[in-house]
Design an enzyme around this catalytic site. Structure first.
Site, PDB file in Angstrom:
ATOM      1  N   LYS A 224       0.758  -1.816   0.192  1.00  0.00           N
ATOM      2  CA  LYS A 224      -0.384   0.211  -0.037  1.00  0.00           C
ATOM      3  C   LYS A 224       0.643   1.171   0.111  1.00  0.00           C
ATOM      4  O   LYS A 224       2.210   1.627   0.291  1.00  0.00           O
ATOM      5  CB  LYS A 224      -1.027   0.070   1.224  1.00  0.00           C
ATOM      6  CG  LYS A 224      -2.034  -0.988   0.560  1.00  0.00           C
ATOM      7  CD  LYS A 224      -3.082  -1.256   2.164  1.00  0.00           C
ATOM      8  CE  LYS A 224      -4.358  -1.703   1.352  1.00  0.00           C
ATOM      9  NZ  LYS A 224      -5.323  -2.028   2.346  1.00  0.00           N
ATOM     10  N   ARG A 260      -3.420 -10.498   5.097  1.00  0.00           N
ATOM     11  CA  ARG A 260      -3.043 -10.496   3.676  1.00  0.00           C
ATOM     12  C   ARG A 260      -1.580  -9.670   2.673  1.00  0.00           C
ATOM     13  O   ARG A 260      -1.710  -8.349   3.339  1.00  0.00           O
ATOM     14  CB  ARG A 260      -4.429  -9.580   3.300  1.00  0.00           C
ATOM     15  CG  ARG A 260      -4.981  -9.789   1.522  1.00  0.00           C
ATOM     16  CD  ARG A 260      -6.161  -9.060   1.890  1.00  0.00           C
ATOM     17  NE  ARG A 260      -7.190  -8.683   0.607  1.00  0.00           N
ATOM     18  CZ  ARG A 260      -6.721  -8.098  -0.558  1.00  0.00           C
ATOM     19  NH1 ARG A 260      -5.515  -6.752  -0.099  1.00  0.00           N
ATOM     20  NH2 ARG A 260      -7.272  -8.441  -1.843  1.00  0.00           N
TER      21      ARG A 260
HETATM   22  N1  PMM Z   1      -7.252  -4.105   0.646  1.00  0.00           N
HETATM   23  C1  PMM Z   1      -7.646  -4.647  -0.288  1.00  0.00           C
HETATM   24  C2  PMM Z   1      -8.203  -4.959  -0.547  1.00  0.00           C
HETATM   25  N2  PMM Z   1      -9.256  -5.967   0.269  1.00  0.00           N
HETATM   26  N3  PMM Z   1      -9.403  -6.526   1.797  1.00  0.00           N
HETATM   27  C3  PMM Z   1      -8.717  -6.997   3.289  1.00  0.00           C
HETATM   28  N4  PMM Z   1      -9.592  -7.613   4.324  1.00  0.00           N
HETATM   29  N5  PMM Z   1      -8.193  -5.935   4.283  1.00  0.00           N
HETATM   30  C4  PMM Z   1      -7.151  -5.157   3.184  1.00  0.00           C
HETATM   31  O1  PMM Z   1      -6.902  -4.282   3.436  1.00  0.00           O
HETATM   32  C5  PMM Z   1      -7.733  -5.224   1.488  1.00  0.00           C
HETATM   33  C6  PMM Z   1      -8.977  -6.284   1.287  1.00  0.00           C
HETATM   34  C7  PMM Z   1      -6.873  -3.552  -1.398  1.00  0.00           C
HETATM   35  O2  PMM Z   1      -6.357  -3.901  -2.351  1.00  0.00           O
HETATM   36  P1  PMM Z   1      -5.378  -5.711  -2.935  1.00  0.00           P
HETATM   37  O3  PMM Z   1      -6.115  -6.189  -3.378  1.00  0.00           O
HETATM   38  O4  PMM Z   1      -5.180  -4.656  -4.577  1.00  0.00           O
HETATM   39  O5  PMM Z   1      -4.041  -5.145  -2.170  1.00  0.00           O
END
Ligand code: PMM
Length: 284
Positions: A224, A260
């Protein structure tokens, strides 16, 4: 007597290794891996490599939530994710569905998905909590303040830790009202979702305060924007994997349940080092 014991007992660092959730975005436009895994074979191959690198399960998403992204029609989302989910489940690869849409969560549950990851914590779709309760899936619920298209405008807090904690607690109250089993709930502070870099750091520093809500915590720091200062200016987002891995180890020490991440390998090494640190060596 019992309360005296509780008061003088030192805090023992948690030893349980966090779960690693590997990111698989089947989107044309996600901020770090958009467009790479839109075809089913490429998506499956990537999921297999994430599993081999140590992912406990694979989080499949069909809608980009990068800042400024527009919402996607749920039908189009399902068209992207369902064939991939089916293919992964056929290969016995554990998966979650990253969606804000109840109809997509339902379609995923219908093909055997056991975990719904909803970055809106049930706020984007009024049917989501009912669907989660009825299907009996596990539910990862993030702190959210509205759609990605203008989320940076919502990054205003007097006390981000207090406000995120409070908001997550009210989401839990609603989940329980809908009949979602407490042992199926995981909370996520939603790093980067209507949060500045300073907000993210404040939340990471305060992880024990979030854990004290009483539910497992997942964090998604991977690649991020707030990690950009730890890579060369203008470098691709993959260069943030070093910083991500360090955050993974520190978050493990702070007791999180799950991480994640896009690059599973570097986080797995970070967790091996974290384990060795706590266990006094490499054992097994
Ligand atoms: N961030 C993204 C997408 N899904 N799900 C959870 N639980 N927590 C997060 O911080 C989160 C998420 C942002 O986009 P990416 O899939 O490109 O990392």
């Amino acid at each position: 007597m019992a309360s005296t014991v509780a008061r003088i007992r030192p805090t023992v660092p948690p030893r349980r290794r966090p779960v690693i959730v590997g990111v698989l975005n089947v989107t044309p436009d996600s901020f770090s891996d958009g467009g790479k895994y839109v075809n089913v074979d490429a998506a499956v191959a990537h999921a297999v490599s994430l599993r081999a690198a140590g992912a406990d399960f694979i989080d499949v998403g069909g809608e980009s939530t990068r800042p400024g992204a527009d919402r996607l029609d749920p039908k189009a989302e399902r068209k992207r994710v369902v064939p991939v989910l089916k293919a992964l489940i056929e290969r016995q690869i554990p998966v979650s569905i990253d969606t804000m849409n109840a109809s997509t969560a339902q379609a995923a549950a219908d093909v055997g998905v056991l975990v719904v990851n909803d970055v809106s914590g049930g706020l984007a779709d009024p049917e989501m909590l009912r669907t989660v309760a009825e299907t009996g899936v596990h539910y990862i619920a993030s702190h959210w303040r509205g759609p990605s298209v203008n989320m940076d405008d919502n990054a205003v807090y007097k006390n981000v830790v207090y406000e995120v904690r409070d908001a997550l607690k009210s989401r839990i109250a609603e989940m329980l009202v809908w009949g979602i089993s407490p042992d199926k709930i995981v909370l996520d502070p939603g790093l980067g979702f209507a949060k500045t870099a300073d907000h993210n750091w404040a939340l990471l520093k305060a992880l024990p305060r979030l854990e004290s809500i009483g539910y497992p915590i997942l964090i998604g720091a991977s690649r991020k924007r707030f990690l950009a200062p730890f890579a060369d200016e203008g470098a691709p987002t993959t260069e943030r994997d070093f910083a991500t891995a360090v955050v993974s180890a520190l978050a493990a020490q702070a007791g999180v349940w799950g991480l994640r991440v896009h690059d599973v390998e570097s986080t797995a090494v970070a967790l091996d080092i974290w384990s060795a640190w706590n266990d006094g060596g490499v054992h097994g």
